[in-house]
Design a protein around this motif. Structure first.
Motif, PDB file in Angstrom:
ATOM      1  N   HIS A  33      61.292 133.287  20.057  1.00  0.00           N
ATOM      2  CA  HIS A  33      59.938 133.846  20.030  1.00  0.00           C
ATOM      3  C   HIS A  33      58.935 132.839  20.572  1.00  0.00           C
ATOM      4  CE1 HIS A  33      60.311 131.673  16.199  1.00  0.00           C
ATOM      5  NE2 HIS A  33      59.004 131.492  16.264  1.00  0.00           N
ATOM      6  N   THR A  34      57.875 133.357  21.136  1.00  0.00           N
ATOM      7  CA  THR A  34      56.800 132.525  21.654  1.00  0.00           C
ATOM      8  C   THR A  34      56.087 131.851  20.489  1.00  0.00           C
ATOM      9  OG1 THR A  34      56.517 134.014  23.525  1.00  0.00           O
ATOM     10  CG2 THR A  34      54.681 132.546  23.028  1.00  0.00           C
ATOM     11  N   ALA A  35      55.698 130.579  20.689  1.00  0.00           N
ATOM     12  CA  ALA A  35      55.056 129.837  19.608  1.00  0.00           C
ATOM     13  C   ALA A  35      53.964 128.951  20.183  1.00  0.00           C
ATOM     14  CB  ALA A  35      56.084 129.002  18.852  1.00  0.00           C
ATOM     15  N   SER A  36      53.318 128.202  19.313  1.00  0.00           N
ATOM     16  CA  SER A  36      52.245 127.307  19.721  1.00  0.00           C
ATOM     17  C   SER A  36      52.775 126.244  20.677  1.00  0.00           C
ATOM     18  CB  SER A  36      51.632 126.631  18.494  1.00  0.00           C
ATOM     19  OG  SER A  36      51.138 127.584  17.587  1.00  0.00           O
ATOM     20  N   ALA A  37      51.880 125.720  21.508  1.00  0.00           N
ATOM     21  CA  ALA A  37      52.250 124.655  22.427  1.00  0.00           C
ATOM     22  C   ALA A  37      52.709 123.427  21.655  1.00  0.00           C
ATOM     23  CB  ALA A  37      51.059 124.308  23.317  1.00  0.00           C
ATOM     24  N   VAL A  38      53.681 122.711  22.227  1.00  0.00           N
ATOM     25  CA  VAL A  38      54.284 121.548  21.581  1.00  0.00           C
ATOM     26  C   VAL A  38      54.149 120.348  22.501  1.00  0.00           C
ATOM     27  CG1 VAL A  38      56.436 120.560  20.725  1.00  0.00           C
ATOM     28  CG2 VAL A  38      55.918 122.957  20.313  1.00  0.00           C
ATOM     29  N   SER A  39      53.732 119.217  21.951  1.00  0.00           N
ATOM     30  CA  SER A  39      53.631 117.981  22.710  1.00  0.00           C
ATOM     31  C   SER A  39      54.849 117.115  22.443  1.00  0.00           C
ATOM     32  CB  SER A  39      52.359 117.222  22.339  1.00  0.00           C
ATOM     33  OG  SER A  39      51.211 117.950  22.714  1.00  0.00           O
ATOM     34  N   SER A  40      55.381 116.531  23.504  1.00  0.00           N
ATOM     35  CA  SER A  40      56.556 115.679  23.380  1.00  0.00           C
ATOM     36  C   SER A  40      56.632 114.780  24.603  1.00  0.00           C
ATOM     37  CB  SER A  40      57.828 116.535  23.266  1.00  0.00           C
ATOM     38  OG  SER A  40      58.006 117.304  24.442  1.00  0.00           O
ATOM     39  N   MET A  41      57.655 113.909  24.642  1.00  0.00           N
ATOM     40  CA  MET A  41      57.938 113.116  25.830  1.00  0.00           C
ATOM     41  C   MET A  41      59.017 113.835  26.637  1.00  0.00           C
ATOM     42  SD  MET A  41      55.791 110.680  25.536  1.00  0.00           S
ATOM     43  CE  MET A  41      56.298 109.672  26.936  1.00  0.00           C
ATOM     44  N   THR A  57      52.965 118.731  27.293  1.00  0.00           N
ATOM     45  CA  THR A  57      52.767 119.795  26.323  1.00  0.00           C
ATOM     46  C   THR A  57      53.439 121.045  26.862  1.00  0.00           C
ATOM     47  OG1 THR A  57      50.665 118.855  25.592  1.00  0.00           O
ATOM     48  CG2 THR A  57      51.082 121.157  25.045  1.00  0.00           C
ATOM     49  N   GLY A  58      54.408 121.574  26.093  1.00  0.00           N
ATOM     50  CA  GLY A  58      55.184 122.721  26.550  1.00  0.00           C
ATOM     51  C   GLY A  58      54.881 123.970  25.753  1.00  0.00           C
ATOM     52  N   HIS A  59      54.998 125.112  26.418  1.00  0.00           N
ATOM     53  CA  HIS A  59      54.700 126.397  25.786  1.00  0.00           C
ATOM     54  C   HIS A  59      55.705 127.429  26.271  1.00  0.00           C
ATOM     55  CE1 HIS A  59      52.343 129.507  23.846  1.00  0.00           C
ATOM     56  NE2 HIS A  59      52.234 130.171  24.982  1.00  0.00           N
ATOM     57  N   VAL A  60      56.462 128.013  25.351  1.00  0.00           N
ATOM     58  CA  VAL A  60      57.434 129.045  25.690  1.00  0.00           C
ATOM     59  C   VAL A  60      56.710 130.362  25.966  1.00  0.00           C
ATOM     60  CG1 VAL A  60      59.335 130.433  24.776  1.00  0.00           C
ATOM     61  CG2 VAL A  60      59.267 127.973  24.355  1.00  0.00           C
ATOM     62  N   ILE A  61      57.137 131.065  27.013  1.00  0.00           N
ATOM     63  CA  ILE A  61      56.546 132.363  27.334  1.00  0.00           C
ATOM     64  C   ILE A  61      57.670 133.394  27.492  1.00  0.00           C
ATOM     65  CG2 ILE A  61      54.479 131.432  28.424  1.00  0.00           C
ATOM     66  CD1 ILE A  61      55.792 131.798  31.135  1.00  0.00           C
ATOM     67  N   ARG A 112      50.177 123.030  10.357  1.00  0.00           N
ATOM     68  CA  ARG A 112      50.869 123.954  11.254  1.00  0.00           C
ATOM     69  C   ARG A 112      52.173 123.348  11.753  1.00  0.00           C
ATOM     70  NH1 ARG A 112      47.327 125.671  16.243  1.00  0.00           N
ATOM     71  NH2 ARG A 112      47.777 123.533  16.855  1.00  0.00           N
ATOM     72  N   VAL A 113      52.124 122.076  12.144  1.00  0.00           N
ATOM     73  CA  VAL A 113      53.335 121.398  12.610  1.00  0.00           C
ATOM     74  C   VAL A 113      54.333 121.272  11.473  1.00  0.00           C
ATOM     75  CG1 VAL A 113      54.247 119.224  13.504  1.00  0.00           C
ATOM     76  CG2 VAL A 113      52.123 120.157  14.430  1.00  0.00           C
ATOM     77  N   ARG A 114      53.823 120.939  10.284  1.00  0.00           N
ATOM     78  CA  ARG A 114      54.715 120.762   9.135  1.00  0.00           C
ATOM     79  C   ARG A 114      55.421 122.065   8.779  1.00  0.00           C
ATOM     80  NH1 ARG A 114      53.120 117.328   3.737  1.00  0.00           N
ATOM     81  NH2 ARG A 114      55.218 117.221   2.860  1.00  0.00           N
ATOM     82  N   ALA A 115      54.738 123.176   9.008  1.00  0.00           N
ATOM     83  CA  ALA A 115      55.320 124.486   8.693  1.00  0.00           C
ATOM     84  C   ALA A 115      56.422 124.873   9.674  1.00  0.00           C
ATOM     85  CB  ALA A 115      54.246 125.552   8.681  1.00  0.00           C
ATOM     86  N   GLY A 116      56.485 124.133  10.799  1.00  0.00           N
ATOM     87  CA  GLY A 116      57.580 124.364  11.737  1.00  0.00           C
ATOM     88  C   GLY A 116      57.188 124.997  13.027  1.00  0.00           C
ATOM     89  N   LEU A 172      43.009 117.734  22.422  1.00  0.00           N
ATOM     90  CA  LEU A 172      44.360 117.798  22.972  1.00  0.00           C
ATOM     91  C   LEU A 172      45.193 118.908  22.348  1.00  0.00           C
ATOM     92  CD1 LEU A 172      46.489 116.555  24.854  1.00  0.00           C
ATOM     93  CD2 LEU A 172      47.119 115.002  23.004  1.00  0.00           C
ATOM     94  N   PHE A 173      45.099 119.075  21.019  1.00  0.00           N
ATOM     95  CA  PHE A 173      45.995 119.998  20.324  1.00  0.00           C
ATOM     96  C   PHE A 173      45.343 121.308  19.915  1.00  0.00           C
ATOM     97  CE2 PHE A 173      47.877 115.752  19.156  1.00  0.00           C
ATOM     98  CZ  PHE A 173      48.939 115.856  20.045  1.00  0.00           C
ATOM     99  N   GLY A 174      44.036 121.453  20.139  1.00  0.00           N
ATOM    100  CA  GLY A 174      43.388 122.729  19.895  1.00  0.00           C
ATOM    101  C   GLY A 174      42.997 123.006  18.462  1.00  0.00           C
ATOM    102  N   ALA A 175      43.149 122.026  17.567  1.00  0.00           N
ATOM    103  CA  ALA A 175      42.774 122.199  16.162  1.00  0.00           C
ATOM    104  C   ALA A 175      42.521 120.827  15.554  1.00  0.00           C
ATOM    105  CB  ALA A 175      43.877 122.917  15.389  1.00  0.00           C
ATOM    106  N   PRO A 176      41.693 120.749  14.500  1.00  0.00           N
ATOM    107  CA  PRO A 176      41.467 119.466  13.837  1.00  0.00           C
ATOM    108  C   PRO A 176      42.765 118.928  13.251  1.00  0.00           C
ATOM    109  CG  PRO A 176      39.873 121.113  13.108  1.00  0.00           C
ATOM    110  CD  PRO A 176      40.920 121.847  13.891  1.00  0.00           C
ATOM    111  N   PRO A 177      42.855 117.606  13.047  1.00  0.00           N
ATOM    112  CA  PRO A 177      44.099 117.020  12.522  1.00  0.00           C
ATOM    113  C   PRO A 177      44.576 117.658  11.227  1.00  0.00           C
ATOM    114  CG  PRO A 177      42.597 115.297  13.239  1.00  0.00           C
ATOM    115  CD  PRO A 177      41.845 116.583  13.340  1.00  0.00           C
ATOM    116  N   SER A 178      43.659 117.963  10.310  1.00  0.00           N
ATOM    117  CA  SER A 178      44.065 118.500   9.010  1.00  0.00           C
ATOM    118  C   SER A 178      44.753 119.854   9.149  1.00  0.00           C
ATOM    119  CB  SER A 178      42.848 118.627   8.091  1.00  0.00           C
ATOM    120  OG  SER A 178      41.846 119.429   8.702  1.00  0.00           O
TER     121      SER A 178
END
Length: 301
Positions: free
Chosen positions: A32-40, A79-83, A288-292, A277-283
């Protein structure tokens, strides 16, 4: 059709940990499509058999879909995003690490006229092209070995070399060939990239990193921008913020401490740049990242 068989092989052999039993080769399925992910990115070949992805590097955006491949010749913050993913229509992808030693050996073995002439200019560290049938066929033959473990040890290295050769002689061959050249512009920039990654928390002068790379300041600026699509200072910022994102996934309430740990003196500046960069405040983003949600799509560039 090679693409049809590639899709079938990927779907049958995908594992939760993405491994295949062939060194440097991974396969992924994303449902499924999800939020953009940053990685190396790593130094990698990625091929899409079904679905699609978009990858952002600085201000550049690369999209690739079925029958297309992406090569990354240097480890870059992306930053990758599945479509185009959904129930019954997963994104299926193949990934293989680009081995500099094997590329260098193939360059030495190549005879006059075997390789296209290089344009002589520094190319971006990421490129996308349509995959020719010869490349897809080599990948399919490599993945068939997953059904024939008795042949894997002997034949997998041969098929991987063929894949690299198809890349080196293909449309993005000059991007891939630079990986095996010890004194290319890419190798000089790679030294700078490694230094910044190892020292991302400390301020630095551009002339300091240019000297480390063996380049004049003007040549360093030009080549670093060409390869990474950003300045060295912007690159450092991406590394800081990506590291902070990982730290905050484990400690979402420690924003100030994490900001200082990755090199920010001002928590407010950290929060502004993080949100940009990530579209939302750190908190919010940390939860969101922790939720997976942030893990989906990180399997391949």
């Amino acid at each position: 059709m090679p693409l049809d068989e590639l899709s079938d092989l990927l779907e049958r052999h995908v594992r939760p940990d993405l491994t295949t039993g062939i060194e440097g080769v991974r396969v992924c399925r994303i449902d499924h499509t999800a939020s953009a992910v940053s990685s190396m990115s790593g130094k990698v070949l990625a091929v899409i058999a079904r679905g699609g992805k978009r990858l952002a590097l600085g201000d550049q955006v690369y999209g690739y879909g079925p029958g297309q491949y992406l090569v990354a010749s240097i480890d870059l913050p992306v930053t990758g995003h599945v479509i185009d993913a959904g129930p019954g229509n997963p994104v299926l992808g193949f990934g293989m690490t680009l081995d500099p030693a094997t590329i260098a050996e193939l360059l030495l073995r190549a005879g006059p006229g075997d390789l296209p002439r290089s344009p002589g200019t520094t190319r971006p560290g990421i490129a996308v092209s349509d995959a020719p049938d010869e490349l897809l066929d080599a990948i399919v033959r490599l993945l068939r070995l997953l059904d024939r473990p008795q042949d894997r040890r002997t034949l997998a290295p041969l098929f991987k070399r063929e894949i690299l050769w198809r890349l080196m002689t293909g449309e993005q061959g000059d991007v891939v060939r630079q990986v095996g050249l010890a004194d290319s512009s890419l190798s000089h920039i790679a030294r700078a990239v490694q230094w910044i990654r190892e020292n991302y928390t400390r301020p630095f002068r551009v002339d300091e990193v240019a000297q480390l790379s063996g380049m004049s300041v003007s040549a360093f600026h030009r080549n670093f921008q060409a390869v990474t699509a950003m300045s060295s200072i912007q690159f450092q910022k991406h590394i800081r913020l990506q590291t902070a994102r990982l730290l905050l996934a484990n400690s979402p309430n420690e924003i100030t401490r994490v900001a200082h740990r990755v090199g920010y003196d001002s928590p407010s500046q950290f929060s502004r740049e993080y949100r940009r960069l990530f579209g939302a405040p750190p908190s919010i983003d940390a939860l969101r990242v922790r939720a997976g949600a942030g893990n989906v799509g990180a399997a391949l560039p």
